[in-house]
Design a protein around this motif. Structure first.
Motif, mmCIF file in Angstrom:
data_model
loop_
_atom_site.group_PDB
_atom_site.id
_atom_site.type_symbol
_atom_site.label_atom_id
_atom_site.label_comp_id
_atom_site.label_asym_id
_atom_site.label_seq_id
_atom_site.Cartn_x
_atom_site.Cartn_y
_atom_site.Cartn_z
ATOM 1 N N CYS A 198 0.834 -1.207 0.000
ATOM 2 C CA CYS A 198 0.000 0.000 0.000
ATOM 3 C C CYS A 198 0.866 1.254 0.000
ATOM 4 O O CYS A 198 0.657 2.171 -0.811
ATOM 5 C CB CYS A 198 -0.918 -0.033 1.215
ATOM 6 N N GLY A 206 3.058 1.550 -3.250
ATOM 7 C CA GLY A 206 2.233 1.946 -4.386
ATOM 8 C C GLY A 206 1.842 3.410 -4.342
ATOM 9 O O GLY A 206 1.876 4.114 -5.360
ATOM 10 N N GLU A 207 1.484 3.891 -3.160
ATOM 11 C CA GLU A 207 1.102 5.301 -3.040
ATOM 12 C C GLU A 207 2.277 6.220 -3.359
ATOM 13 O O GLU A 207 2.115 7.231 -4.054
ATOM 14 C CB GLU A 207 0.582 5.603 -1.634
ATOM 15 N N ARG A 263 2.834 6.205 -7.158
ATOM 16 C CA ARG A 263 1.736 6.896 -7.847
ATOM 17 C C ARG A 263 1.847 8.402 -7.660
ATOM 18 O O ARG A 263 1.687 9.179 -8.620
ATOM 19 C CB ARG A 263 0.391 6.383 -7.320
ATOM 20 N N TRP A 270 2.828 11.244 -10.598
ATOM 21 C CA TRP A 270 1.980 12.396 -10.922
ATOM 22 C C TRP A 270 2.786 13.692 -10.802
ATOM 23 O O TRP A 270 2.734 14.561 -11.685
ATOM 24 C CB TRP A 270 0.771 12.423 -10.003
ATOM 25 N N ALA A 291 3.555 6.360 -12.295
ATOM 26 C CA ALA A 291 2.241 6.383 -11.657
ATOM 27 C C ALA A 291 1.508 5.067 -11.887
ATOM 28 O O ALA A 291 0.853 4.527 -10.978
ATOM 29 C CB ALA A 291 1.417 7.549 -12.182
ATOM 30 N N GLY A 292 1.613 4.518 -13.103
ATOM 31 C CA GLY A 292 0.973 3.246 -13.393
ATOM 32 C C GLY A 292 1.577 2.108 -12.598
ATOM 33 O O GLY A 292 0.863 1.191 -12.155
ATOM 34 N N ARG A 317 0.036 2.219 -9.220
ATOM 35 C CA ARG A 317 -1.308 1.621 -9.198
ATOM 36 C C ARG A 317 -1.217 0.094 -9.243
ATOM 37 O O ARG A 317 -2.038 -0.600 -8.614
ATOM 38 C CB ARG A 317 -2.140 2.164 -10.354
ATOM 39 N N GLU A 327 -0.390 -1.008 -5.785
ATOM 40 C CA GLU A 327 -1.590 -0.868 -4.946
ATOM 41 C C GLU A 327 -2.578 -1.996 -5.216
ATOM 42 O O GLU A 327 -3.298 -2.438 -4.302
ATOM 43 C CB GLU A 327 -2.238 0.494 -5.188
ATOM 44 N N ALA A 328 -2.621 -2.503 -6.449
ATOM 45 C CA ALA A 328 -3.490 -3.638 -6.758
ATOM 46 C C ALA A 328 -3.053 -4.877 -5.983
ATOM 47 O O ALA A 328 -3.884 -5.722 -5.618
ATOM 48 C CB ALA A 328 -3.487 -3.917 -8.259
ATOM 49 N N HIS A 369 -4.571 -4.462 -2.565
ATOM 50 C CA HIS A 369 -6.009 -4.774 -2.576
ATOM 51 C C HIS A 369 -6.254 -6.279 -2.685
ATOM 52 O O HIS A 369 -7.190 -6.811 -2.075
ATOM 53 C CB HIS A 369 -6.690 -4.046 -3.730
ATOM 54 N N LYS A 416 -1.146 -10.455 -9.546
ATOM 55 C CA LYS A 416 -0.954 -9.029 -9.263
ATOM 56 C C LYS A 416 0.508 -8.740 -8.938
ATOM 57 O O LYS A 416 1.064 -7.707 -9.363
ATOM 58 C CB LYS A 416 -1.858 -8.583 -8.115
#
Length: 350
Positions: A272, A275-276, A279, A283, A291-292, A295, A298-299, A302, A335
């Protein structure tokens, strides 16, 4: 701050710590984040810079703050180095050395304008939802002590979040709790608290996070995921962990699911934060690939939810949920593979 270590300290209070929290991190990352912020660094840049997978069979403990740490040269385990492999963050566990003066080390730490991270049992803390109801091992930040009025100043960023005074008697019960087995919490009870504390230090100010620096971090982490070792690390280590988990479930071993929840939380929290960080920096730096990659990581975080929650609900019959566990483990593995590829591609551009 008011103190007098030449005689006896009656009151030590410092600035209120930052309540640092992200969903779905645990009290481990939240308390370390408060300490890093007090040291003047960005907790996300420090705690989110590294991303690893490590499973140590037989090591998982029933504590919210469990995190796998490979032994260092002295045979000990440094949680700080495990959480922040690219920074000079270090920690050590300690317990009061003087039974007649339990607060001596706490006073010394607070007088040095540093925070104390203390292990506690939620059952005895009036501000926790589990107060008087459920035993569970947890971490809080201690930032003040008033022995005249009998108060300990505690900060806890975990929802519903709290920062303020707690009666010393309640804190001592929590800090010294046996944390007995509690049928209402199969994951964080049955783990003696033992007045444990963490001394956490950021030994060197982190340099500014540049694309070049982050690129080096990412290449190191991708190597760790793709290089086979004798330990359960990286993608190969995940495969060993998942295969054993499914096999144990098929044999009806509920202990495998009981260990899955605290172990998976640490892996989920690190994904988490990593990934943040990617990302956000992608940006800010106008780098869509970075950034991708964030994400994608972060997947991974999740996808841990499906595996952990299925395990939690399957405690009563591990055999019955073995197929679902296998499914969620396969999804999570996919993932991980996608995220490692995305991070590697982003690192090559930095």
């Amino acid at each position: 701050m008011t103190s007098d270590l030449t005689t006896r300290t009656y009151m030590i209070t410092g600035p209120e710590p930052e309540l640092w929290y992200r969903d779905p991190i645990s009290c481990l990352q939240a308390t370390f984040g408060s300490v890093v912020a007090r040291a003047g660094a960005d907790p996300l840049a420090v705690l989110g810079a590294g991303w690893r997978f490590l499973h140590l069979p037989g090591d998982v403990r029933s504590e919210e703050f469990y995190y796998p740490c490979a032994p260092d040269e002295s045979g000990g385990a440094d949680l700080g180095a495990a959480l922040a492999p690219h920074h000079e963050l270090h920690s050590r566990w300690w317990q009061p050395a003087d039974e007649d003066d339990l607060w001596r080390e706490v006073r010394a730490t607070l007088s040095d304008d540093r925070l104390v991270i203390a292990a506690v049992d939620n059952f005895h803390l009036p501000f926790r939802p589990a107060y008087g109801d459920v035993h569970a091992a947890h971490l809080v930040v201690v930032y003040g002590l008033d022995e005249v009025r009998g108060l300990v100043y505690v900060s806890d960023a975990m929802p519903p979040e709290f920062r303020g005074a707690v009666p010393i008697e309640a804190f001592l019960r929590s800090w010294g709790s046996a944390n007995p087995t509690d049928v209402q919490d199969a994951f964080f009870s049955d783990s003696r608290i033992g007045r444990r504390c963490l001394d956490v230090r950021l030994d060197a100010p982190p340099p500014p996070l540049t694309p070049e620096l982050l690129g080096g971090f990412l290449r190191t982490d991708v190597d760790a995921f793709t290089t086979a070792t004798s330990a359960r690390t990286g993608l190969a280590g995940f495969d060993e962990f998942a295969a054993e988990l499914v096999d144990r479930c098929r044999l009806g071993d509920a202990t495998a699911l009981r260990e899955l929840y605290p172990f998976g939380w640490g892996m989920q929290a690190q994904a988490c934060l990593h990934g943040e960080l990617l990302r956000r920096r992608g940006w800010e730096w106008g780098d869509p690939a970075l950034a991708g990659a964030g994400r994608a990581v972060e997947a991974v975080a999740h996808a841990w939810t499906g595996l952990r929650i299925t395990g939690a609900h399957g405690l009563g019959d591990a055999r019955a949920v073995s197929a679902d566990i296998a499914h969620h483990a396969t999804v999570l593995r996919g993932k991980y593979a996608s995220a490692v590829d995305a991070v590697g591609a982003a690192a090559a551009r930095l």
